[in-house]
Design a protein around this motif. Structure first.
Motif, PDB file in Angstrom:
ATOM      1  N   GLY A 181       0.815  -1.213   0.000  1.00 52.91           N
ATOM      2  CA  GLY A 181       0.000   0.000   0.000  1.00 52.91           C
ATOM      3  C   GLY A 181       0.842   1.253   0.000  1.00 52.91           C
TER       4      GLY A 181
ATOM      5  N   PHE B 232      -3.265   6.683  -3.422  1.00 51.21           N
ATOM      6  CA  PHE B 232      -4.703   6.423  -3.357  1.00 51.21           C
ATOM      7  C   PHE B 232      -5.396   6.781  -4.674  1.00 51.21           C
ATOM      8  CE2 PHE B 232      -9.075   7.179  -1.837  1.00 51.21           C
ATOM      9  CZ  PHE B 232      -9.267   5.985  -1.150  1.00 51.21           C
TER      10      PHE B 232
ATOM     11  N   LEU C 144      -4.303  -5.353  -6.998  1.00 46.72           N
ATOM     12  CA  LEU C 144      -4.522  -4.999  -5.601  1.00 46.72           C
ATOM     13  C   LEU C 144      -5.960  -4.525  -5.369  1.00 46.72           C
ATOM     14  CD1 LEU C 144      -1.124  -3.214  -4.945  1.00 46.72           C
ATOM     15  CD2 LEU C 144      -1.852  -5.414  -4.018  1.00 46.72           C
TER      16      LEU C 144
ATOM     17  N   THR D 269      -6.205  -6.798   4.510  1.00 44.73           N
ATOM     18  CA  THR D 269      -6.920  -5.720   3.817  1.00 44.73           C
ATOM     19  C   THR D 269      -6.776  -4.422   4.604  1.00 44.73           C
ATOM     20  OG1 THR D 269      -8.519  -7.285   2.901  1.00 44.73           O
ATOM     21  CG2 THR D 269      -9.165  -4.965   2.924  1.00 44.73           C
TER      22      THR D 269
ATOM     23  N   PHE E 244      -3.161  -3.079   4.254  1.00 47.76           N
ATOM     24  CA  PHE E 244      -2.980  -2.522   2.913  1.00 47.76           C
ATOM     25  C   PHE E 244      -3.573  -1.105   2.854  1.00 47.76           C
ATOM     26  CE2 PHE E 244      -4.896  -1.950  -1.376  1.00 47.76           C
ATOM     27  CZ  PHE E 244      -3.719  -1.752  -2.075  1.00 47.76           C
ATOM     28  N   LEU E 245      -4.765  -0.932   3.420  1.00 45.88           N
ATOM     29  CA  LEU E 245      -5.381   0.396   3.449  1.00 45.88           C
ATOM     30  C   LEU E 245      -4.550   1.369   4.284  1.00 45.88           C
ATOM     31  CD1 LEU E 245      -9.156  -0.563   3.896  1.00 45.88           C
ATOM     32  CD2 LEU E 245      -8.036   0.288   1.834  1.00 45.88           C
TER      33      LEU E 245
ATOM     34  N   LEU F 284      -1.796   2.600   2.154  1.00 46.53           N
ATOM     35  CA  LEU F 284      -2.303   3.586   1.196  1.00 46.53           C
ATOM     36  C   LEU F 284      -2.434   4.968   1.842  1.00 46.53           C
ATOM     37  CD1 LEU F 284      -5.194   1.877  -0.828  1.00 46.53           C
ATOM     38  CD2 LEU F 284      -3.056   2.795  -1.736  1.00 46.53           C
TER      39      LEU F 284
END
Length: 402
Positions: free
Chosen positions: A81, A86, A159, A251, A254-255, A258
């Motif tokens: 990320g 984004f 992704l 998940t 990963f966010l 980001l």
């Protein structure tokens, strides 16, 4: 030896073997991650059984190693990320949505077909389908980072598709468990609302609060303060994904990556975190996948089922995700690359299968076949992905699909 010395011994063997195997596979023109997966298989119960040698008396050692590995996959997805922006990911949502949705529905349908072919009830067949629908994108993310194409259109689409995949698999699994257990539509709606709540809270915090906190902490006279802060936020996002959203912790991390990618502090975080990850935690994660697989459990009764569902698992992702990518605007080669990248089931497939075994929806024979399928898809993904990118050179991020 004391339990602590046993842990040090096992970690030393794992780290040395993983780096040696990674070096050898790169010399053979394959991703390093393939060597780490294979050496884990050799060190695991299939051959050496490292954590259960005669002088290893700590029966919790394998659990401790596995937990180190789980930290490794969280850090790996956080770094994935962190390498993106984004806006790059959001501009690629059409490919991600089509690939993620078709990449779940196609293998689920094929899994149900496989179960019916072998005479299992619909509930058993449906759970086989659910295990085929899952994806573990961490293997592909690492391979794409090695190939330096994570920020290509395929990497971004992969992704994004993985996020849709995770959401849809959780929804289907929750729906199946609710309906078969006498639940109602309200239970399914609650699962959906929890996911929306987590995604909304994580985005709001990451967009408006995190940049201010990062700037303030980076200016404090604390040794590696911003790096420690990023690790804390990474773990909080992972916890929130599981506890609030009912989604996979990877998940959430990963966010988190980001969100940190948008901050000026990214340049301070990435070098230190990358060194920590690839020198210790990430190799343990890849080796532990092999350590968790015992090929002796693959009995003859499960062999044909394993071969069939492995074939369906591969075709389901390549066709489903590939077709979704093509509908989203990718060319045929990019669609194939994205489909290959979604093949690996990894630890996610094992988690779904373990739920089915615990709840009585699949038996030991089916579980053994699924373990074999997870092993085959996980080992095949890195070399297939590398082969699909062999003639592609990406020197800078490619434009994404509007």
């Amino acid at each position: 030896m004391t339990p602590f010395l046993q842990l040090i011994f096992v970690l030393t063997i794992i780290l040395f073997a993983s780096k040696l195997a990674g070096y050898l596979t790169t010399r053979l023109g394959q991703p390093a991650v393939l060597g780490e997966l294979l050496v884990g298989l050799l060190l695991g119960p299939s051959l050496i059984d490292l954590t259960h040698l005669v002088f290893i008396t700590d029966r919790h050692l394998s659990e401790v190693v596995a937990e180190f590995g789980e930290i490794g996959v969280l850090v790996l997805m956080f770094l994935a990320g962190l390498e993106l922006h984004f806006s790059e990911l959001t501009r690629n949502t059409r490919v991600a949505a089509f690939s993620g949705i078709l990449g779940v529905l196609t293998p689920v349908g094929l899994g149900i077909l496989a179960g019916e072919m072998f005479g299992y009830s619909f509930d058993n067949a449906a759970f086989i389908g659910l295990t085929l629908g899952a994806t573990s994108v961490s293997i592909s993310a690492q391979t794409l980072m090695e190939l330096k194409v994570l920020r290509s259109r395929v990497g971004l689409g992969l992704l994004g598709a993985a996020v849709f995949d995770d959401i849809l698999v959780i929804l289907l699994l929750s729906t199946f468990l609710a309906l078969s257990g006498g639940g109602s539509a309200l239970d399914i709606l609650l699962v959906l609302l929890k996911m929306i709540g987590f995604l909304s809270l994580s985005a709001a915090f990451g967009l408006w609060v995190l940049p201010k906190l990062s700037r303030r902490i980076s200016n404090m006279p604390i040794s590696q303060g911003i790096l420690t802060f990023s690790l804390i936020i990474m773990m909080v996002y992972g916890l929130a994904a599981e506890l609030i959203g009912g989604m996979a912790a990877i998940t959430g991390t990963f966010l988190a990556g980001l969100m940190f990618a948008r901050t000026p502090e990214k340049s301070q975080i990435e070098p230190g975190l990358r060194s920590l990850a690839y020198s210790f935690f990430v190799p343990i994660f890849f080796v532990n996948i092999g350590l968790s697989v015992d090929t002796h459990t693959l009995n003859l009764n499960a062999l044909w089922l394993m071969l069939v569902i492995s074939t369906f698992a591969i075709l389901g992702k390549v066709i489903g995700c590939g077709l979704g990518a093509k509908l989203g605007g990718f060319n045929w080669l990019e669609s194939l690359q994205l489909g290959i990248g979604m093949i690996s089931r990894g630890e996610v497939g094992l988690i779904v299968a373990s739920i089915g075994l615990a709840e009585g929806y699949i038996n030991e024979t089916v579980f053994s076949a699924i373990v074999g399928m997870v092993l085959i898809t996980t080992l095949l993904t890195p070399p297939l992905l590398r082969a699909s990118f062999r003639k592609v050179t990406v020197s800078s991020p490619a434009p994404v699909q509007e």
